[in-house]
Write an enzyme that holds these catalytic residues in place. Structure first.
Site, PDB file in Angstrom:
ATOM      1  N   TRP A   1       3.865   4.503  -9.032  1.00  0.00           N
ATOM      2  CA  TRP A   1       4.817   4.598  -7.922  1.00  0.00           C
ATOM      3  C   TRP A   1       6.248   4.699  -8.408  1.00  0.00           C
ATOM      4  CZ3 TRP A   1       3.177   6.767  -3.910  1.00  0.00           C
ATOM      5  CH2 TRP A   1       1.886   6.541  -3.429  1.00  0.00           C
TER       6      TRP A   1
ATOM      7  N   ASP B   1      11.214  -1.013  -4.211  1.00  0.00           N
ATOM      8  CA  ASP B   1      10.102  -0.484  -3.402  1.00  0.00           C
ATOM      9  C   ASP B   1       9.089  -1.610  -3.231  1.00  0.00           C
ATOM     10  OD1 ASP B   1       7.877   0.680  -2.319  1.00  0.00           O
ATOM     11  OD2 ASP B   1       7.666   2.240  -3.855  1.00  0.00           O
TER      12      ASP B   1
ATOM     13  N   LYS C   1       0.688  -1.388   4.225  1.00  0.00           N
ATOM     14  CA  LYS C   1       0.013  -2.313   3.321  1.00  0.00           C
ATOM     15  C   LYS C   1       0.065  -3.742   3.856  1.00  0.00           C
ATOM     16  CE  LYS C   1       0.233   1.181   0.202  1.00  0.00           C
ATOM     17  NZ  LYS C   1       1.161   2.095  -0.430  1.00  0.00           N
TER      18      LYS C   1
HETATM   19  C1  LIG Z   1       1.704   3.146  -0.899  1.00  0.00           C
HETATM   20  C2  LIG Z   1       2.951   3.116  -1.700  1.00  0.00           C
HETATM   21  C3  LIG Z   1       3.921   4.124  -1.601  1.00  0.00           C
HETATM   22  C4  LIG Z   1       3.730   5.361  -0.740  1.00  0.00           C
HETATM   23  O1  LIG Z   1       3.840   5.031   0.579  1.00  0.00           O
HETATM   24  P1  LIG Z   1       3.783   6.158   1.728  1.00  0.00           P
HETATM   25  O2  LIG Z   1       4.066   5.325   2.928  1.00  0.00           O
HETATM   26  O3  LIG Z   1       2.415   6.736   1.705  1.00  0.00           O
HETATM   27  O4  LIG Z   1       4.828   7.142   1.447  1.00  0.00           O
HETATM   28  C5  LIG Z   1       5.064   3.991  -2.346  1.00  0.00           C
HETATM   29  N1  LIG Z   1       5.273   2.929  -3.139  1.00  0.00           N
HETATM   30  C6  LIG Z   1       4.365   1.933  -3.254  1.00  0.00           C
HETATM   31  C7  LIG Z   1       4.656   0.778  -4.153  1.00  0.00           C
HETATM   32  C8  LIG Z   1       3.180   1.999  -2.539  1.00  0.00           C
HETATM   33  O5  LIG Z   1       2.281   1.022  -2.662  1.00  0.00           O
END
Ligand SMILES: *Cc1c(COP(=O)(O)O)cnc(C)c1O
Length: 358
Positions: free
Chosen positions: A101, A170, A194
């Site tokens: 990521w 993030d 999540k």
């Molecule tokens: C799932 C995830 C993403 C991507 O998220 P989207 O909502 O599908 O764009 C980005 N960073 C992390 C750490 C993730 O777990």
């Protein structure tokens, strides 16, 4: 019957929340309509939106000089929105690369400004966080971006970095898993699917001081100042996802808040790692100091048994345990809505499976 769902995202939601949403689906609070069928600018929905923000602020103790934005496009859209808002074209932004990521985040940002990869986990094959003392930071960097929890690799920062530049995180797969000192951050962002709610919504928590510097040509839906000025309603927001996340925030408060969630999440993770480590059959490759509470990848001593493991687990009511398609093996995601009972069932199944096949 509900299964024990270890999905990485979209992920399990609390049953109580789903039941409440079901109960009020067709006649939401006496309106004769569902929450999906009313204007985002109606008094009733504006109250839902405001309450969700207030509850999120309370849960995370978000200081008053931070804006909370409810946006679309997932965390992935933020990979671009962040440099568009926080970095001039001639500026340099620092990134810590700890896996899949962070790599995606910095790959997108490269289109907008100079990128310095201040540290890279390649030497450990992304099983550890590079030592803080070895980071090569840029003086005057626009910001430092990192991924506190790598959802695919299962690598989690055991510390919040202390740097001069605004800290950008993030938190897609770790937000709300435990208390957080928001004042340490310039900007926190997370896709909802999540640990907050359904997909379609992302949350940005940003220090007010950082607003108002978006570059020329930034689309207004990605301009944090514009979004903040319109209360995240400069166009139609994902109303159902916003409503449902609001129900999750209320559920979290009923659970005792993030302190209580931290205790549960720690216990869940410890149980699963202890089972893996003592098995002689399963293995987690991550540096024990950097093991994620939320996403636990593991491999079997006999990879030929991967399919059997997934099938038999599903037969026992445990789903979504196959690892990310890029790495294989297994992964159990243990977000807030996954109970300790689910993890107990999984560890019992794992012990039994190892006994039969080890
Ligand atoms: C799932 C995830 C993403 C991507 O998220 P989207 O909502 O599908 O764009 C980005 N960073 C992390 C750490 C993730 O777990």
């Amino acid at each position: 019957m509900r299964v024990f769902n270890f999905a990485s995202g979209p992920a399990a939601l609390p049953l109580e929340v789903l039941e409440q949403a079901r109960d009020e689906l067709t006649d939401w609070r006496g309106s004769g309509m569902s929450v999906m069928e009313i204007s985002h600018r109606s008094k009733a929905f504006m109250a839902v939106a405001a309450e969700a923000e207030a509850d999120l602020r309370e849960l995370l103790a978000i200081p008053g000089d931070y804006k909370v934005l409810f946006m679309q496009g997932g965390a992935t859209a933020q990979f671009s929105a962040i440099p568009m808002n926080l970095a001039r074209t001639d500026a340099c932004a620092d990134y810590i690369n700890t896996g899949a990521w962070s790599k995606k985040a910095l790959g997108e940002a490269r289109h907008y400004c100079k990128i310095n990869v201040a540290a890279d986990g390649a030497a450990s094959n992304y099983t550890s966080v590079p030592l803080r003392a070895d980071w090569k930071l840029t003086p005057g960097a626009a910001y430092l971006h990192y991924t506190p929890n790598e959802t695919i690799g299962g690598v989690e920062f055991p510390f919040v970095p202390q740097v001069d530049a605004p800290l950008v995180a993030d938190m897609s797969s770790t937000i709300l898993s435990r208390p957080l000192d928001v004042s340490r951050f310039g900007l926190i962002y997370a896709g909802a699917q999540k640990n907050m709610g359904p997909s379609g919504l992302s949350v940005v928590i940003v220090r007010e001081q950082l607003l108002g510097h978006a570059r020329e040509g930034t689309p207004s839906v990605w301009n944090y100042q514009a979004v903040a000025d319109d209360g995240s309603m400069l166009n139609t927001p994902p109303t159902f996802a916003w409503y449902l996340s609001g129900l999750v925030f209320k559920w979290l408060k009923r659970q005792g808040g993030l302190g209580a969630m931290a205790q549960r999440n720690r216990a869940k993770a410890e149980l699963l790692y202890a089972t893996i480590d003592s098995s002689g059959f399963y293995r987690n490759p991550v540096d024990p100091a950097c093991r994620s509470w939320m996403n636990v990848p593991f491999v079997l001593a006999k990879p030929a048994l991967d399919k059997t493991f997934v099938t038999e687990a599903a037969e026992s009511g445990m789903t979504n345990l196959a690892g990310h398609r890029s790495v294989g093996g297994m992964r159990a995601s243990l977000y807030n809505a996954t109970s300790i009972e689910a993890v107990r069932a999984l560890t019992e199944f794992m012990r039994e499976f190892a006994r039969r096949h080890g």
